[in-house]
Design an enzyme around this catalytic site. Structure first.
Site, PDB file in Angstrom:
ATOM      1  N   ASP A   1       0.858  -1.186   0.000  1.00 35.13           N
ATOM      2  CA  ASP A   1       0.000   0.000   0.000  1.00 35.13           C
ATOM      3  C   ASP A   1       0.897   1.239   0.000  1.00 35.13           C
ATOM      4  O   ASP A   1       1.664   1.455   0.941  1.00 35.13           O
ATOM      5  CB  ASP A   1      -0.895  -0.013   1.240  1.00 35.13           C
ATOM      6  CG  ASP A   1      -2.021   1.001   1.171  1.00 35.13           C
ATOM      7  OD1 ASP A   1      -2.171   1.660   0.122  1.00 35.13           O
ATOM      8  OD2 ASP A   1      -2.754   1.144   2.170  1.00 35.13           O
TER       9      ASP A   1
ATOM     10  N   ASP B   1      -2.745   2.367  -6.081  1.00 34.92           N
ATOM     11  CA  ASP B   1      -1.728   2.436  -5.030  1.00 34.92           C
ATOM     12  C   ASP B   1      -1.633   1.201  -4.150  1.00 34.92           C
ATOM     13  O   ASP B   1      -0.872   1.187  -3.189  1.00 34.92           O
ATOM     14  CB  ASP B   1      -1.979   3.661  -4.146  1.00 34.92           C
ATOM     15  CG  ASP B   1      -3.135   3.453  -3.184  1.00 34.92           C
ATOM     16  OD1 ASP B   1      -4.097   2.743  -3.559  1.00 34.92           O
ATOM     17  OD2 ASP B   1      -3.089   3.987  -2.065  1.00 34.92           O
ATOM     18  N   GLU B   2      -2.397   0.147  -4.442  1.00 37.45           N
ATOM     19  CA  GLU B   2      -2.286  -1.034  -3.584  1.00 37.45           C
ATOM     20  C   GLU B   2      -2.584  -2.297  -4.367  1.00 37.45           C
ATOM     21  O   GLU B   2      -3.319  -2.294  -5.345  1.00 37.45           O
ATOM     22  CB  GLU B   2      -3.206  -0.933  -2.362  1.00 37.45           C
ATOM     23  CG  GLU B   2      -4.669  -0.835  -2.674  1.00 37.45           C
ATOM     24  CD  GLU B   2      -5.533  -0.872  -1.416  1.00 37.45           C
ATOM     25  OE1 GLU B   2      -5.220  -1.651  -0.483  1.00 37.45           O
ATOM     26  OE2 GLU B   2      -6.524  -0.125  -1.374  1.00 37.45           O
TER      27      GLU B   2
END
Length: 358
Positions: A10, A104-105
């Site tokens: 993350d 983003d993850e």
């Protein structure tokens, strides 16, 4: 059975961190990605802004009230996608089993250890170093034996942290957490659990499954297994997305037309953020309405051209709601869902545009 080795990566305050990386004048200052206009919403906040209580999904006027020195920066979607692609390329050096959740993850299954590194913890540490070298950004990682705990772990030592939860540690780790940390336990569910005396993972673990089912229906089994540290979901690469949207349950039932039209606005905002995040467009928009007696009604409009702007989603959604008004019974929930998707997430997905909290 082989114990899985799952990593959840993350990125830390991704949008805002990219902006601070690219503009040195923003470094160390409270930054919000989004619009400062009256109806604007914070898409992401730097850690400096978060110390003032600024959070993603917060109305911009509220954010400015909490942090008068807050600096707003308009989002640069293409830049975020480019950085995300760099990160995804790093992941691909370690495994083919990559399940992106947003820009983003992502989850990575490194059970097979293609590079022979010998440890999921070492792989996660190496990935974090490479992300910093390639992008100039920091990432947090959770390492565990299932997806549920790996995701919880990645949030444990943020920012720029690494947390490892081994199988023997999983149940105790989950038991010690507040239930509002569990994926799927939003504010409404958390409040309902608190009313039942369920505040921690241990409380949830000790609550009888049949009683849990009476209160939470089909979600009860998931909650029960999660509270015991159990999750057998595989990491699913290139999972197609069939629809994307959002819904909101209200604190009180609404019946007045003006109240309902106003209440639809934050649903439109949330749905549009997720649509942007998916990187896809669609031709069909469905309004979901749940009444006070829990009866659910849905209405759909399909257009010849895809909906590509928030204003279009807002217009269609509002018209669908107006067509149901007036109502004789209060409404407890409104939702909007876009389907008939076209674009990155409609087939094998590239990571979509996120609405980050990391």
């Amino acid at each position: 059975m082989t114990t899985r080795k799952i990593i959840h990566i993350d990125m830390d305050a991704f949008y805002a961190s990219v902006e601070q990386r690219d503009d040195p004048a923003l470094r160390g200052k409270p930054v919000a990605v989004g619009s400062a206009e009256a109806r604007g919403v914070v898409a992401a906040a730097s850690y400096e802004a978060r110390t003032f209580g600024v959070r993603s999904a917060m109305a911009s006027v509220t954010a400015l009230r909490r942090c008068p020195g807050l600096i707003f920066v308009l989002p640069r979607s293409d830049v975020y996608r480019e950085v995300s692609n760099q990160i995804r390329a790093i992941f691909a050096d370690y495994t083919d089993l990559i399940e992106p959740l947003s820009l983003d993850e992502a989850y990575l299954d490194v059970t097979d250890d293609a590079r022979g590194i010998g440890s999921a913890t070492a792989i996660a540490a190496e990935i974090r170093v490479r992300i910093r070298e390639v992008t100039g950004l920091t990432a947090s990682a959770g390492v565990s034996y299932n997806k549920f705990i790996a995701k919880l772990a990645s949030d444990q030592n943020k920012p720029d942290g690494l947390c490892v939860i081994k199988p023997a540690q999983g149940p105790a780790f989950v038991a010690a957490l507040p239930v509002n940390r569990f994926h799927g336990v939003g504010p409404v569910t958390a409040a309902k659990m608190a009313a039942l005396g369920i505040v921690s993972g241990a409380d949830l673990r000790d609550f009888a499954l049949d009683a849990l089912t009476r209160h939470f229906g089909s979600s009860a089994n998931y909650f029960h297994r999660a509270a015991h540290g159990e999750d057998d979901r595989p990491v699913r690469p290139d999972r197609p997305l069939k629809s994307v949207g959002a819904e909101r349950t209200f604190d009180r039932d609404l019946i007045d037309a003006a109240d309902l039209i106003a209440a639809l606005e934050p649903v439109i905002d949330a749905a549009w953020r997720r649509i942007e995040r998916s990187g896809a467009t669609g031709r069909s928009l469905t309004l979901k309405v749940k009444f006070a007696d829990f009866k659910i009604v849905s209405r759909t409009q399909t257009r010849t051209a895809p909906l590509t702007h928030r204003a279009e989603v807002a217009a269609v959604g509002t018209n669908l709601l107006r067509a149901l008004l007036p109502v004789d019974l209060g409404i407890r929930l409104l939702g909007l869902t876009l389907s008939g998707l076209i674009g990155p997430e409609s087939g094998p997905p590239a990571p979509g545009l996120l609405f980050p909290d990391g």
